[in-house]
Design a protein around this motif. Structure first.
Motif, mmCIF file in Angstrom:
data_model
loop_
_atom_site.group_PDB
_atom_site.id
_atom_site.type_symbol
_atom_site.label_atom_id
_atom_site.label_comp_id
_atom_site.label_asym_id
_atom_site.label_seq_id
_atom_site.Cartn_x
_atom_site.Cartn_y
_atom_site.Cartn_z
ATOM 1 N N GLN A 85 0.853 -1.173 0.000
ATOM 2 C CA GLN A 85 0.000 0.000 0.000
ATOM 3 C C GLN A 85 0.897 1.233 0.000
ATOM 4 O O GLN A 85 1.845 1.333 0.799
ATOM 5 N N MET A 86 0.613 2.154 -0.931
ATOM 6 C CA MET A 86 1.429 3.359 -1.054
ATOM 7 C C MET A 86 0.541 4.588 -1.073
ATOM 8 O O MET A 86 -0.663 4.499 -1.330
ATOM 9 N N ASP A 87 1.144 5.730 -0.835
ATOM 10 C CA ASP A 87 0.416 6.981 -1.018
ATOM 11 C C ASP A 87 0.768 7.539 -2.402
ATOM 12 O O ASP A 87 1.617 6.970 -3.112
ATOM 13 N N PRO A 88 0.145 8.624 -2.833
ATOM 14 C CA PRO A 88 0.403 9.138 -4.183
ATOM 15 C C PRO A 88 1.840 9.578 -4.448
ATOM 16 O O PRO A 88 2.223 9.760 -5.603
ATOM 17 N N THR A 89 2.643 9.710 -3.394
ATOM 18 C CA THR A 89 4.049 10.046 -3.620
ATOM 19 C C THR A 89 4.890 8.816 -3.936
ATOM 20 O O THR A 89 6.041 8.934 -4.349
ATOM 21 N N GLY A 90 4.308 7.631 -3.712
ATOM 22 C CA GLY A 90 5.054 6.393 -3.891
ATOM 23 C C GLY A 90 5.669 5.883 -2.608
ATOM 24 O O GLY A 90 6.381 4.869 -2.613
ATOM 25 N N THR A 91 5.391 6.547 -1.476
ATOM 26 C CA THR A 91 5.883 6.090 -0.180
ATOM 27 C C THR A 91 5.043 4.912 0.300
ATOM 28 O O THR A 91 3.814 4.988 0.308
ATOM 29 N N MET A 92 5.684 3.812 0.675
ATOM 30 C CA MET A 92 4.961 2.642 1.141
ATOM 31 C C MET A 92 4.420 2.895 2.539
ATOM 32 O O MET A 92 5.163 3.285 3.447
ATOM 33 N N THR A 93 3.125 2.685 2.721
ATOM 34 C CA THR A 93 2.490 2.900 4.022
ATOM 35 C C THR A 93 2.142 1.603 4.735
ATOM 36 O O THR A 93 1.924 1.598 5.943
ATOM 37 N N SER A 94 2.059 0.509 4.011
ATOM 38 C CA SER A 94 1.887 -0.809 4.622
ATOM 39 C C SER A 94 2.396 -1.857 3.652
ATOM 40 O O SER A 94 2.458 -1.637 2.435
ATOM 41 N N HIS A 95 2.746 -3.011 4.199
ATOM 42 C CA HIS A 95 3.388 -4.039 3.384
ATOM 43 C C HIS A 95 3.039 -5.405 3.972
ATOM 44 O O HIS A 95 3.503 -5.763 5.051
ATOM 45 N N LYS A 96 2.211 -6.155 3.247
ATOM 46 C CA LYS A 96 1.864 -7.507 3.685
ATOM 47 C C LYS A 96 2.713 -8.504 2.909
ATOM 48 O O LYS A 96 2.637 -8.580 1.684
#
Length: 380
Positions: A85-96
């Protein structure tokens, strides 16, 4: 006319997708003859779509009953269960990241699943180039099927496994799919490790999702070093023509999208600009909820023909479970009529419950929370 025994019935399945082929496979394993009719001129006539995840509590149950579960696991990609899961900047906010032995919903390309099912059927089971035109004859049978090529056949049972725009559905229900207000625009990327390494790194071995509440992107790794990206928007169904464009105007559509996604990072917008070939417009459709029909002793439906829902990871799984339960009901019932009643007694309440849970769910595709994109059933 009295309903015939399934072992004596002429059974026609309309549609050679995963649901129709699963039904045919389980019937043949139980000693029941079946013919599958499909509108495509051949098995490889068109692209079969993206990747699917088959769940342990439905799709894998169907493959076990079909005797194909072990073969499925040799073809599947467990690593495809990874979700970013990323935000519009491409920063990952969650990772399963799935556990090494996790097999609850491994991925498989739709084409490979179809090939697995096709290879399991007796030669000649599928008749290609037969697009259903009409169903006639009395409700208690026999039913007469007329195909667009002018050929006809009679059947004691017609099984509609022919998807969103099912021709079989018309024999039992006037319902038609409705546009949900959300649309996918599909983009393809090939040879990604060499030609699109930045996108390959961004997406990883599974899927990656980002959204800002009004628009989103979902990228999913497929087999063969491919990635498919779905540009997700809340737009009118005819948004391309309203913009003065045509579906094959790739440059014009790309310019429009870049304007819509102008506040997203350049790295994320590469999933809009760097695709190989044209975009594919895939509006998200759904049947009314609930979708039920009066019992018919010679016609029934499964999968999207029965319960088209937003693509939230259930479509093919439910279709294959429907197919298996219908085939088993036919194997265990004295008559076709009894089998249809047994099957619909379970399938209709289950599909209604699931459809209610997913009603309006297309909006979740625009949410910053992680949706379950496990199924590529947005394809019309």
């Amino acid at each position: 006319m009295n309903s015939v025994a399934p072992t004596q019935a002429r059974i026609s399945v309309i549609g050679a997708g995963p649901g129709g082929l699963t039904c045919a496979r389980v019937l043949q394993r139980r000693g029941i003859a079946v013919t599958v009719h499909d509108r495509a001129p051949s098995a490889d006539a068109r692209d079969q779509g993206g990747t699917l995840d088959l769940h342990a509590d439905n799709g894998q149950i169907a493959l076990r009953e079909a005797g194909l579960l072990d073969e499925f696991f040799t073809l599947a990609r467990p690593e495809g269960q990874e979700m970013r899961q990323m935000d519009p900047t491409g920063t990952m906010t969650s990772h399963k990241v799935p556990a090494a032995d996790e097999l609850f919903k491994p991925e498989i390309d739709r084409g490979r699943l179809r090939d697995l099912l096709l290879a399991s059927l007796r030669p000649g089971t599928v008749r290609w180039g037969q697009a259903l035109d009409t169903i006639s004859g009395p409700a208690d049978g026999p039913r007469r099927l007329r195909f667009a090529d002018g050929t006809t056949t009679e059947a004691d049972l017609v099984i509609g496994a022919d998807g969103a725009f099912s021709r079989v559905r018309r024999a039992v229900s006037p319902a038609k799919p409705r546009y949900t207000g959300v649309s996918f625009l599909e983009a393809w990327f090939s040879d990604v490790e060499n030609r699109h390494p930045d996108i390959a790194e961004l997406v990883g071995p599974g899927g990656a999702h980002a959204a800002d509440g009004d628009r989103g992107l979902f990228a999913q790794r497929n087999g063969g070093d491919h990635i498919r990206v779905y540009v997700i928007q809340r737009v009118p169904v005819d948004w391309i023509s309203r913009s003065g464009l045509t579906a094959d105007d790739t440059d014009g559509i790309r310019a429009l999208l870049l304007d819509e996604y102008a506040h997203w990072s350049p790295r994320m917008r590469r999933m809009i600009t760097d695709n190989d070939g044209p975009y594919v417009d895939r509006p998200i459709l759904a049947l009314p909820v609930p979708h039920t029909w009066d019992h018919n002793p010679t016609v029934t439906l499964l999968g999207d023909a029965a319960h088209l829902m937003p693509p939230l990871g259930v479509g093919v799984n439910l279709a294959m479970l429907d197919a298996t339960e219908l085939a088993l009901a036919l194997a265990d019932s004295a008559t076709v009529d009894d089998a249809i009643r047994t099957y619909e007694r379970t399938m209709l309440p289950r599909s209604t419950e699931t459809a209610r849970l997913l009603e309006g769910g297309a909006e979740h595709l625009l949410s910053a929370d992680v949706p379950d994109f496990g199924d590529d059933d947005a394809r019309p």
